[in-house]
Design a protein around this motif. Structure first.
Motif, short mmCIF file in Angstrom:
data_model
loop_
_atom_site.label_atom_id
_atom_site.label_comp_id
_atom_site.label_asym_id
_atom_site.label_seq_id
_atom_site.Cartn_x
_atom_site.Cartn_y
_atom_site.Cartn_z
N ARG A 98 0.77 -1.38 -0.04
CA ARG A 98 0.01 0.00 0.06
C ARG A 98 0.91 1.30 0.14
O ARG A 98 0.32 2.39 -0.40
CB ARG A 98 -0.85 -0.06 1.12
N SER A 99 2.17 1.09 0.35
CA SER A 99 3.05 2.54 0.32
C SER A 99 3.70 2.40 -1.15
O SER A 99 4.45 3.64 -1.22
CB SER A 99 4.17 2.24 1.38
N GLN A 100 3.45 1.73 -2.33
CA GLN A 100 3.93 1.83 -3.35
C GLN A 100 3.31 3.11 -4.23
O GLN A 100 2.21 3.19 -3.80
CB GLN A 100 4.12 0.60 -4.16
N PRO A 101 3.95 3.71 -4.99
CA PRO A 101 3.42 4.63 -5.84
C PRO A 101 1.95 4.08 -6.78
O PRO A 101 1.07 4.75 -6.95
CB PRO A 101 4.37 4.98 -6.91
N MET A 102 2.36 2.90 -7.29
CA MET A 102 1.02 2.57 -7.86
C MET A 102 0.68 1.14 -7.22
O MET A 102 1.05 -0.08 -7.61
CB MET A 102 1.44 2.28 -9.26
N PRO A 103 -0.02 1.27 -5.96
CA PRO A 103 -0.42 0.01 -5.24
C PRO A 103 -1.36 -1.12 -6.15
O PRO A 103 -0.89 -2.37 -5.81
CB PRO A 103 -1.16 0.41 -3.95
N LEU A 104 -2.17 -0.66 -7.12
CA LEU A 104 -2.84 -1.68 -7.78
C LEU A 104 -1.82 -2.59 -8.73
O LEU A 104 -2.49 -3.55 -9.42
CB LEU A 104 -3.97 -0.88 -8.58
N LEU B 131 -9.00 9.37 -12.70
CA LEU B 131 -8.71 7.92 -12.53
C LEU B 131 -7.53 7.37 -13.28
O LEU B 131 -7.06 6.20 -13.19
CB LEU B 131 -9.98 7.26 -13.04
N ALA B 132 -7.19 8.35 -14.06
CA ALA B 132 -5.86 7.94 -15.02
C ALA B 132 -4.66 7.38 -14.08
O ALA B 132 -4.21 6.37 -14.45
CB ALA B 132 -5.34 9.02 -15.92
N PRO B 133 -4.43 7.95 -13.11
CA PRO B 133 -3.33 7.24 -12.26
C PRO B 133 -3.35 5.93 -11.90
O PRO B 133 -2.28 5.18 -11.40
CB PRO B 133 -3.08 8.28 -10.97
N TRP B 134 -4.80 5.52 -11.78
CA TRP B 134 -5.06 4.16 -11.21
C TRP B 134 -5.22 3.14 -12.39
O TRP B 134 -5.18 2.02 -12.03
CB TRP B 134 -6.24 4.31 -10.44
N ILE C 223 -12.08 0.67 -14.34
CA ILE C 223 -11.13 1.74 -13.97
C ILE C 223 -10.55 2.31 -15.42
O ILE C 223 -10.47 3.67 -15.66
CB ILE C 223 -10.22 1.50 -13.04
N ARG C 224 -10.01 1.41 -16.08
CA ARG C 224 -9.47 1.80 -17.35
C ARG C 224 -10.41 2.41 -18.23
O ARG C 224 -10.08 3.52 -18.88
CB ARG C 224 -9.10 0.41 -18.06
N ASP C 225 -11.73 1.84 -18.36
CA ASP C 225 -12.65 2.59 -19.34
C ASP C 225 -13.10 4.10 -18.54
O ASP C 225 -13.50 5.02 -19.55
CB ASP C 225 -13.75 1.70 -19.46
N TRP C 226 -13.46 4.19 -17.56
CA TRP C 226 -13.82 5.16 -16.88
C TRP C 226 -12.72 6.16 -16.88
O TRP C 226 -13.27 7.51 -16.89
CB TRP C 226 -14.19 4.96 -15.36
N ALA C 227 -11.66 6.06 -17.03
CA ALA C 227 -10.46 7.08 -17.20
C ALA C 227 -10.59 7.79 -18.35
O ALA C 227 -10.11 9.10 -18.54
CB ALA C 227 -9.20 6.43 -16.85
N LEU C 228 -11.31 7.22 -19.49
CA LEU C 228 -11.30 7.86 -20.74
C LEU C 228 -12.17 9.25 -20.38
O LEU C 228 -11.98 10.32 -21.09
CB LEU C 228 -12.10 7.01 -21.74
N GLU C 229 -13.10 9.04 -19.56
CA GLU C 229 -13.95 10.35 -19.26
C GLU C 229 -13.63 11.22 -18.02
O GLU C 229 -14.19 12.03 -17.90
CB GLU C 229 -15.61 9.62 -19.33
N ASP C 230 -12.94 10.26 -17.06
CA ASP C 230 -12.66 11.01 -15.87
C ASP C 230 -11.08 10.81 -15.73
O ASP C 230 -10.59 10.00 -15.35
CB ASP C 230 -13.44 10.42 -14.76
#
Length: 814
Positions: free
Chosen positions: A303-309, A363-366, A353-360
């Motif tokens: 959880r402390s990593q820059p990109m935990p997912l 969410l891109a960092p995730w 999350i990938r699809d929603w990031a196209l409009e929001d």
């Protein structure tokens, strides 16, 4: 008295009902908490039950002095603080033995004086003890005196409400005891009690006793009946947590607060609008519990990593291995049945999350690659096929058991009813004989007959085994399990649809063509949010009428109005005359899914149902739904009609329910065997038995139908049941042509109505029936004229007949 549970254990009991641990330990100071000894004595003497005899007066004054002397030896700013410092909440009588050492009277006399004095101080509200005190000093007579000092009109209204609800004397006594204890603990009058007081009493008793005390639900119902608590409310309804927020659903799985936890909450908030509450809970359990909480627990540094997912390969591999098995409480492991479902849900989370990031863009960092690849979930189609085959095998094993189950339940109900009637006619202490067993009638208790009207327990003891049971309760159990099974097998309802049936669901419809009045069952929207109507068969009509009659006889001619809690949506519905309601000791309540499932499991075990391997067969409510669909389609009901009856939107949803036994293959193979058998010696054949010959004659007796006769061959089942007008083997009787024309006209009117309303599927089905009717009208010899004699006329005679007969050509001969 040592506590059975702690407050922390109370917090972790479970989410089904609220336990209110925050209310445990509340203390109250009485109106005379800081009064001096003389004022305390004057207040006590104003009680209506203060003794008038000089001897009893002097003893009570002496006892009050003893108690006050003992309390003054402890520190505190008032009598309540001294009471707590003395530990009198849990041990109020140990000091009496020391007091007796300097007294010439017996220990019993000294104890009586001291205990009576403590009860008087509590009744005068000088001391407001905690609830453990009442468990150490039980005095129902004292509670009755406390109730007697309340508003007489309010007390009488509560008694009237208890009589209307047909509460047993034992339940009324428990309810009054609960009310008296709450008044003595809080210092409030009966009309001032609040729902938090009942919550606190319930939680305190659970901590002390380890179980909920009796009388709480009845006390709530009585206070609600007279307006002290909200009208038409119930304790169960007030204790249910209701729908939890998305954040609460995620936090149930101890996810560490941080960006990932906030992302999960945000994701589920987006999905919340498009799914029901049950699905939302399942998503939270999968993503927060099965997935991320497990990752954090085994890899805390992620959880402390820059990109935990972006989970490392070794971490996701270990998670899949742990997920693939379920560890039982005893340490045994078994394969997880929903393993692929969890993988699909996690993969869907990453892809969403990938699809929603196209409009929001927030969410891109995730956006990272999904750790669940396409190959991980490639076996989902094969799993569905295996699951369908397993369901079909389950149905095939249970269809032959249905007649035996129904017969056994009818027999058990019949025997339970006869035993109850015999016990009613038998005096207490006398012996009765039933089915070869001897029973002795004993006096019934309220506990043995809970849920039954007063005096309807009729307890007996088996003389041989010594087993005691209530014949009234046994008959009640036998009736409701019979009613449940009969309704399920005749309707194919889901369990939530069954429990939502009310007296208002039975409606009637008059057919426009014949004027016949048809009973219908209105099924309220459930899983698919679509209302539908089911035709009520005569058998189902009898069952539902018996249920309604039983409820009316039990509750003074009316079906009680009760509110049903929806376990799937976590909501409580309005008060309605539900059909499947029972009284388990604290008033009528709608049956719950868990009770029905446990009852069906117990019935299957009691009847000894096993599969071919000898393992026990369990029955669930959904088994009857699948059996209903299978038998209906097997008997000729079209699949699309069965789909509409079941409330499915698509045929693909119905097909897994139908375990067709492939009668066409069986008949073809039997015809092949018959053909091969014809070549065998005739002496190997035998004459038909009487039963076989009666079956053969019955087939032809049943070929007569409304529009004519059925020409289907012997030994074949009807493939067009309830659709004779479409059947190609229907032979129309010329006398029924007028009825056939009326049917065709009615179909044209229905097609016009369906076309106007845009029911394309209905139009197509009606057109098929209309074309079949027209074809039969056209093919019938007298289809376009009235039936009557046909004059053929007299054939003309030739004037000059030939001397020799003319030779007929081969063509004319043919």
């Amino acid at each position: 008295m040592k506590s059975v549970l702690s407050v922390e254990q109370l917090r972790n009991i479970g989410p089904k009902y609220l336990q209110h641990p925050e209310l445990v330990g509340r203390t109250f100071a009485g109106p005379f908490d800081t009064a001096d000894r003389d004022e305390v004595l004057r207040v006590a003497q104003k009680l209506p039950d203060w003794p008038t005899a000089v001897h009893d007066h002097n003893e009570l004054v002496e006892g009050i002095g003893w108690v006050l002397d003992w309390l003054e030896s402890f520190p505190g700013g008032g009598w309540r603080d001294r009471w707590v410092a003395a530990g009198a909440n849990t041990d109020p009588v140990s000091w009496i033995q020391q007091r007796h050492r300097g007294d010439h009277r017996t220990a019993r006399t000294v104890r009586t004086i001291a205990v009576t004095a403590m009860h008087t101080l509590v009744a005068a509200r000088v001391i407001l003890p905690d609830y453990p005190y009442f468990s150490a000093c039980k005095t129902y007579a004292g509670f009755a005196r406390v109730i007697g000092r309340q508003d007489p009109s309010l007390v009488q209204a509560i008694r009237d409400a208890a009589d209307r609800a047909q509460m047993s004397p034992r339940l009324q006594r428990d309810a009054w005891s609960v009310l008296a204890k709450m008044m003595l603990h809080t210092g409030r009058d009966l009309a001032q009690l609040e729902q938090e007081d009942l919550f606190a009493f319930r939680s305190a008793q659970l901590i002390q006793l380890g179980h909920h005390p009796g009388g709480c639900r009845a006390a709530w119902d009585l206070l609600a009946a007279v307006g002290v608590l909200p009208a038409e409310s119930s304790l169960q309804q007030a204790l249910r947590p209701g729908k939890r927020s998305v954040a609460e659903l995620v936090d149930r799985y101890s996810v560490t607060p941080g960006p990932v936890r906030d992302l999960l909450v945000r994701y589920l908030e987006e999905r919340k609008a498009s799914v029901d509450y049950t699905t939302l809970k399942s998503l939270a359990r999968t993503l927060a519990g099965n997935f991320w909480a497990d990752i954090e627990r085994h890899h805390p540094g992620i959880r402390s990593q820059p990109m935990p997912l972006a989970i490392p390969t070794e971490a996701i591999t270990g998670w899949k291995e742990r997920l693939s098995v379920v560890v039982d409480a005893d340490g045994a492991t078994r394969p997880r049945s929903d393993f692929l479902d969890v993988l699909l849900t996690v993969r869907g989370f990453y892809l969403d999350i990938r699809d929603w990031a196209l409009e929001d863009p927030s969410l891109a960092p995730w956006v990272v690659a999904s750790p669940i690849t396409r190959s991980d979930v490639a076996g989902s189609a094969k799993r569905k096929q295996r699951s369908r085959a397993k369901i079909h095998q389950r149905i095939r094993e249970r269809v032959p058991l249905l007649p035996e189950l129904v017969a056994r339940l009818e027999q058990e109900l019949r025997e339970a009813t006869e035993l109850l009637a015999l016990a009613k006619r038998t005096h207490v202490g006398a012996t009765l004989t039933f089915n070869g067993r001897r029973y002795r009638r004993v006096s019934g208790t309220v506990r043995a007959g809970r849920g039954l009207p007063p005096g309807q327990s009729f307890d007996v003891v088996d003389v041989e085994t010594g087993t005691r049971f209530s014949t009234g309760r046994r008959e009640d159990d036998a009736f409701w399990i019979w009613a449940l099974v009969e309704t399920l097998r005749h309707t194919g309802l889901r369990i939530e649809e069954l429990l939502e049936l009310t007296h208002l669901a039975l409606i009637s419809y008059r057919l426009a063509s014949t004027g016949e009045l048809v009973p219908l069952l209105q099924v309220v929207p459930s899983k698919t949010n679509e209302e539908r109507l089911l035709l009520v068969t005569p058998e189902l009509t009898s069952v539902l009428a018996t249920v309604i009659s039983r409820l009316r006889n039990r509750y003074n001619g009316t079906v009680p109005l009760v509110a049903r809690y929806d376990n799937y949506e976590a909501t409580t519905g309005p008060r309605l005359p539900h059909l499947f309601q029972r009284d388990f000791g604290s008033g009528p309540t709608v049956l719950g899914p868990t009770i029905i499932r446990d009852t069906l499991r117990e019935v299957a075990g009691r009847m000894g149902f096993t599969d071919r391997a000898g393992k026990p067969l369990h029955l669930t409510p959904h088994d009857f739904r699948r059996i209903f669909a299978t038998t209906a389609v097997q008997d000729g009901l079209p699949l699309h009609i069965a789909s509409r009856i079941l409330g499915h939107r698509h045929l693909n949803s119905t097909q897994p329910y139908v375990a067709v036994f492939q009668d066409d293959l069986i008949r073809t193979y039997r015809a092949f065997l018959d053909k091969r058998r014809s070549a065998r010696p005739p002496e190997e054949y035998r004459d038909p038995t009487e039963a076989e010959w009666e079956e053969f004659e019955e087939h032809f007796a049943l070929r007569r139908v409304e529009l004519g006769s059925c020409a289907r061959p012997y030994g074949s089942s009807c493939q067009h049941e309830h659709a004779c007008i479409r059947c190609p083997v229907l032979r129309v009787d010329p006398a029924q042509l007028d009825r056939l024309k009326a049917i065709a006209d009615n179909l044209e009117e229905r097609i016009a109505e369906a076309t106007q309303r845009g029911w394309a599927g209905e139009v197509q089905q009606l057109q098929v029936s209309l074309q079949a009717a027209r074809d039969k009208l056209a093919k019938t010899p007298t289809g376009n004229q009235s039936v009557g004699p046909v004059m053929l006329g007299t054939p003309p005679m030739p004037r000059n007949p030939p001397s020799a007969p003319a030779q007929t050509t081969a063509k004319e001969d043919r």
